[in-house]
Design an enzyme around this catalytic site. Structure first.
Site, PDB file in Angstrom:
ATOM      1  N   HIS A   1      68.331  60.031  37.575  1.00 13.00           N
ATOM      2  CA  HIS A   1      69.563  59.511  36.988  1.00 13.00           C
ATOM      3  C   HIS A   1      70.580  59.147  38.068  1.00 13.00           C
ATOM      4  O   HIS A   1      70.839  59.926  38.989  1.00 13.00           O
ATOM      5  CB  HIS A   1      70.187  60.539  36.047  1.00 13.00           C
ATOM      6  CG  HIS A   1      69.489  60.647  34.735  1.00 13.00           C
ATOM      7  ND1 HIS A   1      69.682  59.751  33.709  1.00 13.00           N
ATOM      8  CD2 HIS A   1      68.576  61.541  34.285  1.00 13.00           C
ATOM      9  CE1 HIS A   1      68.938  60.096  32.672  1.00 13.00           C
ATOM     10  NE2 HIS A   1      68.245  61.180  33.003  1.00 13.00           N
TER      11      HIS A   1
ATOM     12  N   CYS B   1      73.378  57.934  36.556  1.00 10.80           N
ATOM     13  CA  CYS B   1      74.511  58.130  35.642  1.00 10.80           C
ATOM     14  C   CYS B   1      74.783  59.622  35.478  1.00 10.80           C
ATOM     15  O   CYS B   1      74.202  60.455  36.163  1.00 10.80           O
ATOM     16  CB  CYS B   1      74.205  57.487  34.291  1.00 10.80           C
ATOM     17  SG  CYS B   1      72.753  58.178  33.472  1.00 10.80           S
TER      18      CYS B   1
ATOM     19  N   GLU C   1      50.450  40.141  22.134  1.00 10.43           N
ATOM     20  CA  GLU C   1      51.015  40.963  23.196  1.00 10.43           C
ATOM     21  C   GLU C   1      52.169  40.206  23.828  1.00 10.43           C
ATOM     22  O   GLU C   1      52.182  38.977  23.887  1.00 10.43           O
ATOM     23  CB  GLU C   1      49.962  41.275  24.268  1.00 10.43           C
ATOM     24  CG  GLU C   1      48.946  42.313  23.861  1.00 10.43           C
ATOM     25  CD  GLU C   1      48.078  42.750  25.026  1.00 10.43           C
ATOM     26  OE1 GLU C   1      47.849  43.958  25.187  1.00 10.43           O
ATOM     27  OE2 GLU C   1      47.618  41.859  25.775  1.00 10.43           O
TER      28      GLU C   1
ATOM     29  N   CYS D   1      68.167  54.760  33.586  1.00 15.13           N
ATOM     30  CA  CYS D   1      68.054  54.732  35.058  1.00 15.13           C
ATOM     31  C   CYS D   1      66.623  54.444  35.494  1.00 15.13           C
ATOM     32  O   CYS D   1      66.191  53.322  35.381  1.00 15.13           O
ATOM     33  CB  CYS D   1      68.589  56.043  35.637  1.00 15.13           C
ATOM     34  SG  CYS D   1      70.377  56.266  35.308  1.00 15.13           S
TER      35      CYS D   1
ATOM     36  N   GLU E   1      52.098  46.023  23.748  1.00 17.50           N
ATOM     37  CA  GLU E   1      50.830  46.185  24.471  1.00 17.50           C
ATOM     38  C   GLU E   1      49.770  46.701  23.502  1.00 17.50           C
ATOM     39  O   GLU E   1      50.012  47.641  22.740  1.00 17.50           O
ATOM     40  CB  GLU E   1      50.994  47.170  25.633  1.00 17.50           C
ATOM     41  CG  GLU E   1      49.716  47.511  26.368  1.00 17.50           C
ATOM     42  CD  GLU E   1      49.279  46.426  27.346  1.00 17.50           C
ATOM     43  OE1 GLU E   1      48.075  46.344  27.645  1.00 17.50           O
ATOM     44  OE2 GLU E   1      50.154  45.665  27.807  1.00 17.50           O
TER      45      GLU E   1
END
Length: 396
Positions: free
Chosen positions: A285, A287, A209, A322, A214
Site C-alpha cells: 500500500h 495509501c 474474452e 495499490c 478470462e
C-alpha cells in the site's frame, strides 16, 4: 519474511565478496547433454548468485567445472541468456559480467548494478536487479508479467494515484468535484452470468474474452492443483488493472460452457483452494489503508439434459488501490551476516522506489571504473557537507 539460500554460499576466507556455487557444466555441447533438471538447477544457482552480487556491490562467482574439458570453453547459451534476462537492459552482457577459466575452476566477475541517476518521473533502470517482479497486469485478453522496468513505472503510477486520492480525502467537501460513480462490475456483460445459479452445458456465452474477462477450462482430475498454481497470476492481473471475471469451466475458443465435471472436483474444496491462494498473495500500500484483495467466488451448477453435470466457477475481482503481487518478488542480496537472502515484498518495493533510507540518504552515488581489476569492490561514499565533500572528491 526473508528466505536464506543454502545452495550457494559466501566464501568468508576471501577478502572480496565471493560466492561459491559448486559444480557447474560449461560449454554449449556439454550443457546440451545434461538432463533438463540438472541444467536448470545449475542455471538457477548461477543466476541467483549473480543477482545477489549485482545488488550487493559486485563480486565473484566461483564454480568448479563439472565438464572434463582441458581447455577453455564458452559459458553456454542457456546460461548467457538467463543472465541477459536478469540484467533486462540494452547493455551487452559484458557490461556487468565477465568470465575467466583457470584449470578446473571458473570465475564469473560480476560488477555492481547501476541504475543511473534516480528520478521520480524519468524512466530509468530499476534501483535493484530482480529475477521476477511477480507483478501481473491485463493486456487485452492476455496476462502479462511486468519486467522490472515496467514494474517500476507501475509502482510510480500507483504511488501518484494514492497521493492524489489522499489529497482528495483530506480536502473540504466543497472542494471535491462531484463525481458520479458507476458500478463497473454491473456494466460488464459477465455480471449477468455471475448472478446465475445454474446454466446449461454447451451454452455459448454472449461475450468474448477481454481485458476484464478470462476463460479457463481444465479437463483433468488435477483441477485444484492447476487452479492453485495459476490463480495468483490471474487474480493479481485483474486487481492491478481494472478488475474482472475469471471463468473456470469455459472453452476460450468457442466461448462454450463445459464446466468442471462433478467427478473431478468438489466445489467447496475448490473454493477453499482459491481463497487460500488469494490470501497468500502479498500486497503493498502507498495509501493509508491496509485492505486486502476484494473478490467474490460463485459456483454455478452446470446441467446436461436436466442432470447435474458439474460446476462453473466464477471469480469476480475488484480493482485494487495499490499493488498486488502473485508472490513475493524474486530478488537476492548478501546481507551483513554474509548470507544470501531473498528480499521480502516490502523491502523490494522500498529499494525499487528508492525509499530505503540507506539508499535515499546514505549513498549519494556509486563510483564504477571500467579499468579497475574485476575482483575489486566498488566504492560508496556518503553525502557530507563542504569542505569534506571537496576533500573526498580530490582524494578519489
Amino acid at each position: 519474511m526473508q528466505t536464506k539460500d543454502d545452495s550457494i554460499v559466501v566464501d568468508p576466507s576471501q577478502p572480496d565478496l565471493v560466492i561459491n556455487v559448486g559444480k557447474v557444466t560449461f560449454g554449449e555441447e556439454n550443457r546440451k547433454k545434461l538432463q533438463k533438471n540438472q541444467r536448470d538447477q545449475e542455471k538457477k544457482k548461477v543466476v541467483r548468485a549473480a543477482c545477489a552480487l549485482l545488488n550487493s556491490g559486485g563480486g565473484v562467482i566461483h564454480t568448479e567445472m563439472a565438464n572434463e574439458d582441458d581447455h577453455p570453453v564458452e559459458m553456454g547459451q542457456d546460461l548467457e541468456q538467463a543472465l541477459r534476462e536478469l540484467i533486462q537492459s540494452s547493455d551487452v552482457l559484458q557490461a556487468f559480467i565477465e568470465c575467466l577459466q583457470q584449470g578446473r575452476h571458473s570465475y564469473i566477475y560480476v560488477k555492481s548494478w547501476s541504475s543511473g541517476p534516480p528520478s521520480e518521473d524519468s524512466c530509468t533502470k530499476p534501483r535493484i536487479c530482480s529475477l521476477s517482479s511477480s507483478l501481473y497486469r491485463r493486456s487485452s485478453t492476455s496476462v502479462i508479467r511486468l519486467d522490472p522496468r515496467q514494474a517500476l513505472d507501475f509502482l510510480k503510477t500507483q504511488k501518484r494515484n494514492a497521493k492524489h486520492t489522499l489529497r482528495n480525502e483530506e480536502s473540504p467537501p466543497s472542494e471535491i468535484p462531484n463525481i458520479i460513480h458507476q458500478n463497473v462490475s454491473e456494466s460488464n456483460p459477465a455480471f449477468q452470468v455471475f448472478q446465475s445459479n445454474k446454466i446449461e452445458h454447451g451454452h455459448i456465452l454472449p461475450f468474448p474474452e477481454s481485458q476484464s474477462v478470462e476463460f479457463k477450462q481444465y479437463s483433468t482430475k488435477c483441477i485444484q492443483e492447476y487452479v492453485r498454481r495459476k490463480i495468483p497470476e490471474y487474480i493479481s492481473a485483474f486487481a492491478n488493472t481494472e478488475g474482472g471475471y475469471l471463468f473456470i469451466g469455459v472453452d476460450d475458443k468457442r466461448k462454450t460452457v463445459l464446466g468442471c465435471a462433478k467427478e473431478d472436483v468438489d466445489p467447496d474444496s475448490l473454493q477453499r483452494v482459491i481463497a487460500g491462494a488469494i490470501s497468500k498473495m502479498p500486497v503493498f500500500h502507498f495509501c493509508s489503508t491496509d485492505a486486502r484483495v476484494s473478490y467474490e467466488t460463485k459456483v454455478i451448477d452446470v446441467f446436461k439434459k436436466e442432470n447435474l453435470y458439474g460446476y462453473l466457477v466464477v471469480v469476480k475481482v475488484e480493482p485494487f488501490c495499490c499493488a498486488v503481487f502473485s508472490e513475493a518478488p524474486i530478488s537476492w542480496i548478501v546481507n551483513q551476516k554474509q548470507e544470501i537472502i531473498s528480499l521480502n515484498t516490502k523491502e523490494w518495493v522500498a529499494k525499487m522506489m528508492d525509499t530505503d533510507p540507506d539508499l535515499a540518504e546514505g549513498f549519494k552515488s556509486l563510483l564504477i571504473s571500467s579499468n579497475i581489476p574485476p575482483c575489486c569492490r566498488p566504492v560508496y561514499f556518503r553525502k557530507v557537507p563542504e569542505p569534506k565533500a571537496s576533500i573526498q572528491q580530490h582524494l578519489f
